[in-house]
Structures are given as C-alpha cells and as structure tokens.
Motif scaffolding. Structure first.
Motif, PDB file in Angstrom:
ATOM      1  N   GLU A 380       0.845  -1.199   0.000  1.00  0.00           N
ATOM      2  CA  GLU A 380       0.000   0.000   0.000  1.00  0.00           C
ATOM      3  C   GLU A 380       0.874   1.240   0.000  1.00  0.00           C
ATOM      4  N   ALA A 381       0.338   2.299  -0.535  1.00  0.00           N
ATOM      5  CA  ALA A 381       1.083   3.559  -0.588  1.00  0.00           C
ATOM      6  C   ALA A 381       1.164   4.203   0.796  1.00  0.00           C
ATOM      7  N   VAL A 382       2.299   4.823   1.083  1.00  0.00           N
ATOM      8  CA  VAL A 382       2.450   5.700   2.241  1.00  0.00           C
ATOM      9  C   VAL A 382       2.382   7.115   1.694  1.00  0.00           C
ATOM     10  N   THR A 383       1.267   7.786   1.957  1.00  0.00           N
ATOM     11  CA  THR A 383       1.000   9.059   1.279  1.00  0.00           C
ATOM     12  C   THR A 383       1.656  10.255   1.940  1.00  0.00           C
ATOM     13  N   SER A 384       2.053  10.089   3.214  1.00  0.00           N
ATOM     14  CA  SER A 384       2.626  11.248   3.892  1.00  0.00           C
ATOM     15  C   SER A 384       3.605  10.790   4.964  1.00  0.00           C
ATOM     16  N   SER A 385       4.856  11.210   4.790  1.00  0.00           N
ATOM     17  CA  SER A 385       5.883  10.953   5.794  1.00  0.00           C
ATOM     18  C   SER A 385       6.634  12.254   6.010  1.00  0.00           C
ATOM     19  N   PRO A 386       6.881  12.637   7.264  1.00  0.00           N
ATOM     20  CA  PRO A 386       7.466  13.956   7.530  1.00  0.00           C
ATOM     21  C   PRO A 386       8.879  14.092   6.974  1.00  0.00           C
ATOM     22  N   LYS A 387       9.127  15.132   6.222  1.00  0.00           N
ATOM     23  CA  LYS A 387      10.444  15.373   5.645  1.00  0.00           C
ATOM     24  C   LYS A 387      11.441  15.669   6.765  1.00  0.00           C
ATOM     25  N   GLY A 388      12.601  15.060   6.664  1.00  0.00           N
ATOM     26  CA  GLY A 388      13.634  15.284   7.660  1.00  0.00           C
ATOM     27  C   GLY A 388      13.560  14.338   8.840  1.00  0.00           C
ATOM     28  N   LYS A 389      12.551  13.480   8.872  1.00  0.00           N
ATOM     29  CA  LYS A 389      12.423  12.518   9.974  1.00  0.00           C
ATOM     30  C   LYS A 389      12.370  11.096   9.411  1.00  0.00           C
ATOM     31  N   ARG A 390      12.994  10.180  10.127  1.00  0.00           N
ATOM     32  CA  ARG A 390      12.882   8.775   9.756  1.00  0.00           C
ATOM     33  C   ARG A 390      11.613   8.223  10.415  1.00  0.00           C
ATOM     34  N   GLN A 391      10.710   7.745   9.582  1.00  0.00           N
ATOM     35  CA  GLN A 391       9.434   7.257  10.098  1.00  0.00           C
ATOM     36  C   GLN A 391       9.459   5.735  10.205  1.00  0.00           C
ATOM     37  N   PHE A 392       8.878   5.250  11.301  1.00  0.00           N
ATOM     38  CA  PHE A 392       8.753   3.813  11.531  1.00  0.00           C
ATOM     39  C   PHE A 392       7.274   3.474  11.631  1.00  0.00           C
ATOM     40  N   LEU A 393       6.767   2.825  10.588  1.00  0.00           N
ATOM     41  CA  LEU A 393       5.361   2.454  10.535  1.00  0.00           C
ATOM     42  C   LEU A 393       5.201   0.985  10.886  1.00  0.00           C
ATOM     43  N   ARG A 394       4.129   0.661  11.580  1.00  0.00           N
ATOM     44  CA  ARG A 394       3.844  -0.744  11.868  1.00  0.00           C
ATOM     45  C   ARG A 394       3.456  -1.459  10.588  1.00  0.00           C
ATOM     46  N   GLY A 395       3.917  -2.701  10.457  1.00  0.00           N
ATOM     47  CA  GLY A 395       3.637  -3.443   9.238  1.00  0.00           C
ATOM     48  C   GLY A 395       3.441  -4.920   9.503  1.00  0.00           C
ATOM     49  N   SER A 396       2.745  -5.556   8.570  1.00  0.00           N
ATOM     50  CA  SER A 396       2.579  -7.012   8.582  1.00  0.00           C
ATOM     51  C   SER A 396       3.414  -7.576   7.435  1.00  0.00           C
ATOM     52  N   TYR A 397       4.471  -8.297   7.797  1.00  0.00           N
ATOM     53  CA  TYR A 397       5.434  -8.799   6.813  1.00  0.00           C
ATOM     54  C   TYR A 397       5.096 -10.230   6.432  1.00  0.00           C
ATOM     55  N   ASP A 398       5.055 -10.485   5.123  1.00  0.00           N
ATOM     56  CA  ASP A 398       4.816 -11.823   4.585  1.00  0.00           C
ATOM     57  C   ASP A 398       6.123 -12.299   3.961  1.00  0.00           C
ATOM     58  N   ALA A 399       6.828 -13.207   4.665  1.00  0.00           N
ATOM     59  CA  ALA A 399       8.146 -13.643   4.199  1.00  0.00           C
ATOM     60  C   ALA A 399       8.055 -14.391   2.877  1.00  0.00           C
ATOM     61  N   GLU A 400       7.008 -15.192   2.709  1.00  0.00           N
ATOM     62  CA  GLU A 400       6.884 -15.995   1.493  1.00  0.00           C
ATOM     63  C   GLU A 400       6.686 -15.120   0.272  1.00  0.00           C
ATOM     64  N   ALA A 401       5.842 -14.076   0.423  1.00  0.00           N
ATOM     65  CA  ALA A 401       5.571 -13.192  -0.707  1.00  0.00           C
ATOM     66  C   ALA A 401       6.599 -12.077  -0.828  1.00  0.00           C
ATOM     67  N   GLY A 402       7.367 -11.844   0.248  1.00  0.00           N
ATOM     68  CA  GLY A 402       8.327 -10.744   0.227  1.00  0.00           C
ATOM     69  C   GLY A 402       7.669  -9.386   0.261  1.00  0.00           C
ATOM     70  N   THR A 403       6.504  -9.298   0.929  1.00  0.00           N
ATOM     71  CA  THR A 403       5.746  -8.044   0.973  1.00  0.00           C
ATOM     72  C   THR A 403       5.521  -7.609   2.408  1.00  0.00           C
ATOM     73  N   VAL A 404       5.208  -6.341   2.552  1.00  0.00           N
ATOM     74  CA  VAL A 404       4.821  -5.800   3.849  1.00  0.00           C
ATOM     75  C   VAL A 404       3.635  -4.873   3.641  1.00  0.00           C
ATOM     76  N   THR A 405       2.678  -4.943   4.551  1.00  0.00           N
ATOM     77  CA  THR A 405       1.465  -4.131   4.472  1.00  0.00           C
ATOM     78  C   THR A 405       1.353  -3.269   5.719  1.00  0.00           C
ATOM     79  N   PRO A 406       1.195  -1.939   5.569  1.00  0.00           N
ATOM     80  CA  PRO A 406       1.027  -1.092   6.751  1.00  0.00           C
ATOM     81  C   PRO A 406      -0.167  -1.532   7.582  1.00  0.00           C
ATOM     82  N   VAL A 407      -0.001  -1.451   8.900  1.00  0.00           N
ATOM     83  CA  VAL A 407      -1.060  -1.821   9.843  1.00  0.00           C
ATOM     84  C   VAL A 407      -1.402  -0.606  10.669  1.00  0.00           C
ATOM     85  N   GLY A 408      -2.657  -0.137  10.576  1.00  0.00           N
ATOM     86  CA  GLY A 408      -3.062   1.032  11.345  1.00  0.00           C
ATOM     87  C   GLY A 408      -2.465   2.305  10.789  1.00  0.00           C
ATOM     88  N   GLY A 409      -2.728   3.395  11.469  1.00  0.00           N
ATOM     89  CA  GLY A 409      -2.211   4.687  11.040  1.00  0.00           C
ATOM     90  C   GLY A 409      -0.872   4.981  11.676  1.00  0.00           C
TER      91      GLY A 409
END
Length: 446
Positions: A380-409
């Motif tokens: 899924e797209a991350v539409t807004s991340s603060p410039k100048g800051k490293r953002q850490f978003l919660r995610g659900s990682y699927d090792a088999e598919a090699g994907t991660v999906t954001p969880v919550g805001g």
C-alpha cells in the motif's frame, strides 16, 4: 557533556537515530563474566572456549535393544534358517561387569548399554525370536516378568555386519576437540552438550537486569477500575515483556506518580538491582514531565550528594517519528545506563526496539545487537511521511511473498495496530511518499 554550559549549547540540536544509538552503545560494555550453574546460564553468552575432556560417547554402546553377538556367528542367518545362539546374560545401561562373548554366544543388550568384550555387532530384537522359540519378536519381555529370558537360547533371523548398531567411542566428539566457542549463546542444545561432557558450571556474561517503570499520575494498574481521566498502565507491561524477549532478566516497578521526589526515591531504590533502567513518559516539554524535571535537575547539580549522581542525563530531540523525545545518561556510583522513553505506547515500544534492545544485547556480549533488516515490497502507498524525519510504521510482513502491508495509522497511541504488526516499515528522512509496490526496508520484530 558534563557541564551546564555544554548542555545548554546542545539543547537545540536534533539528533539522528544513528547518532543517538551510537552514543548509547559507546557507553555500554558487556557485563563482567561470572560462573553460573548450567540452567542459570541459559540465554547467556559463553566467554571461554570449551574443550571436550572425555570422548562422547565414552565407550562403545548399543544403539538398539537386541543381542550383542560375534558377526561371524550370524553371517549365515536367514528367515528360513535362523542361527541359534546361547544367551549368557543381560547387559543393561549402566552395567559395570560385562560378560565376554565367545563363539556361539550372545548377550541380551539394551539401548545405551556398553558393548561387552568379544561382541562385534548388535542384532535388533526384531531380527530374533526374543528367546521365545517362536517367530520374530516385536519387543523384549520385562526382566522382572521374565528373568529367564536373560539365559536360554535365541534364534537370529538376519545377519549383522561388524559394527552394526554400535555407537563407537568418540563418534560424537573426540577427547580434546572443541565443543563450543566463546561468544556462543547457550540454548537448550548447548546446555545439553555441556552437561554431556561433564560441565556443571560455565563462565558467561550474565543476562542483564532491566528495571522498567512508567510515569504518570493518570496510570492505573490493570485489573483496577478506572477513575475520571485515568488509563491503564500498559507501557510497563509491554516494555518488561520486550526486555525479557531480548534476553534480559526484567523487573517491572509499575507506575510512578508525576512527582519529582517520588521518582527520585524510586530510582535510588532500584539502582541496587539494575544493570539498565528504562522509564517511559515524562520526557517531552510539558509542565508535568517529571522524568525530565528530575534527571535534568540532577545533571545540573551533580555535587548535591545524591546517590543518583553520575554523568549527565541528556534529553534530546530525534529526527524520527514516533519517538522524537528521548533521554539517555549514566546514573549512580556504578554508572547505570538510563534510557528515558516517551510515554505514548507505540513511541515507547518503537524506541525500545531501536535503542534499549541493542543496549541489552550489548550488555550480554552479543556480537550482533541489531534486529535484522530485510527489503520488502510495500503493498500500500504511504501518502505522507514527515520530511527530515525517519518514520517507523507498523507493518505485517509476509516472508513468502516478500511483501509488507502497513497496519493502522501513524498515530503513536494506536497500540492495537502495534499488537497486530510483526515488522516496522522504515521510511527514510528524505522520503515523503512511498508508492504502492515500492521496495522498503523492514525491521523484523519476530
């Protein structure tokens, strides 16, 4: 910095995540080694190479329940023309005196029992009649129920080559061979090996003792009813559990009211059992931020004779989200590391993973203190991340598919989303948007 002027000049500085972590790790060294009983050493890091004092196994022994025989005596045995041998006794595990096997003889032998002199192979009981004089046996009768089976005759239906079903002395490890290297983390299998070679104790870096407390007059113990304006204390439980998962011995103090003197006395009481102190809450810019008030005042009056006096505890602004306000310093006569984390549940947990967990593992003497990173495709797209800051978003990682999906805001109070995440999605400081399908770095939390 150890003087007030130096601290004031730095108060407007914004630290990067890497700078803050590097400062913490530069002041944290592995705990001094101690000798521990084996089970107490589980999860600890070995500080010495361990050599095998005696071969494993220490003697030739049987890998099957059956009969110890000379290979030549059973070489011609078949189902239709079994070989009959005279049974001269039993050899059980732990047997000391062993019968010598001569031509035409056999001894009933149990798994793990020493191979008697003269025997060259073990014939499994299923390849014999078990002394019954009938067809192939499924098992041996218990000695207490049929002591006569330790004598008489046995018919063998299949041949056994020299060495068959015998575990040779030293076939696991030989005397003098290295069993474990320094730096090994002692898990169940390593503990088992140490026991097998006769080690009752081992020299290790001990698991660090982590004392966790949260601050806030609004906090109520789980299980108690909430009053107006109150919430249940989740941080101290979450962070204590995280410290244990990191390998530490963790102690939860619980919530401390927003009172500087109460916090000071609580910290003084906990110094005796702490290798690292972790607080949550009270580190921002509010009028009731008691951790900052207490420890900043302590740093400014290091000669006040307090048992907490140590190096300066610096309160910093980090270029990250969540977790912007952080505190770190060394307190007390033993210079115990104190990490002051923000109070919002997600902020405190992300801060723990980024800063406290590496410090715990550094105290343990582990060579790699960091969580593993892996690239993944963000579904899924991350539409807004603060410039100048490293953002850490919660995610659900699927090792088999090699994907991660954001969880919550992105909200730092959304603890339910944290509970359903197994990874953190890292959005770099110079990135403000991540399109769906783009590759991102992921911190694995499992």
């Amino acid at each position: 910095m150890n003087n007030a002027t130096g601290r004031t000049s730095h108060q407007d500085r914004v630290w990067s995540v890497a700078e803050h972590l590097d400062d913490i790790l530069s002041k944290v060294a592995p705990l001094d080694p101690i000798e521990l009983q084996l089970l107490d050493a589980q999860g600890c890091v070995l500080v010495e190479d361990i050599a095998v004092p005696v071969a494993l196994p220490p003697f030739d022994n049987s890998s099957m329940d059956g009969y110890a025989v000379r290979a030549a005596d059973v070489a011609d045995a078949t189902e239709t023309a079994p070989v009959t041998l005279t049974v001269i006794g039993d050899v059980a595990a732990g047997s000391g005196e062993l019968p010598a096997i001569g031509p035409g003889q056999a001894a009933r032998i149990m798994t793990g029992a020493p191979v008697p002199p003269g025997a060259e192979a073990v014939v499994p009981v299923e390849w014999t009649d078990g002394g019954s004089g009938q067809g192939p046996a499924d098992t041996m009768r218990a000695h207490s129920a049929a002591p006569q089976d330790a004598g008489g005759e046995v018919r063998v239906h299949r041949p056994a080559a020299v060495g068959a079903h015998i575990r040779a002395r030293g076939s696991d490890v030989t005397e003098g061979e290295q069993a474990l290297r320094a730096g090994t983390v002692l898990g169940p299998s390593q503990i088992g090996l140490l026991a097998a070679i006769g080690r009752g104790t081992v020299r290790v870096h001990p698991r660090p003792r982590v004392v966790v407390l949260s601050t806030g007059s609004e906090l109520v113990q789980p299980g108690e009813a909430l009053g107006p304006g109150q919430i249940h204390d989740s941080n101290s439980f979450q962070l204590t559990a995280a410290a244990r998962a990191a390998g530490a011995l963790a102690y939860r103090v619980g919530a401390v009211a927003d009172d500087a003197e109460t916090l000071r006395s609580t910290l003084e009481d906990q110094l005796i059992r702490a290798d690292i102190l972790v607080t949550s809450g009270g580190v921002s810019v509010g009028a009731y931020d008691v951790v900052k008030e207490t420890l900043a005042a302590l740093s400014a009056t290091e000669s006040d004779g307090s048992s907490l006096a140590g190096d300066a505890v610096e309160f910093r602004r980090l270029a990250m989200q969540p977790g912007k306000p952080q505190g770190f310093g060394l307190i007390g006569p033993d210079r115990i590391p104190l990490l002051a984390l923000p109070g919002n549940p997600v902020s405190s947990y992300v801060s723990f993973e980024l800063f406290v967990r590496p410090a715990i593992r550094a105290l343990m003497g582990l060579p790699d203190v960091h969580r593993p990173f892996t690239p993944a495709r963000c579904t899924e797209a991350v539409t807004s991340s603060p410039k100048g800051k490293r953002q850490f978003l919660r995610g659900s990682y699927d090792a088999e598919a090699g994907t991660v999906t954001p969880v919550g805001g992105a909200g730092s109070h959304l603890i339910k989303a944290m509970a359903h995440a197994n990874a953190l999605i890292v959005v770099p400081e110079d990135t403000t948007e991540v399109p769906a399908g783009a590759e991102v770095d992921v911190v694995l939390l499992g």
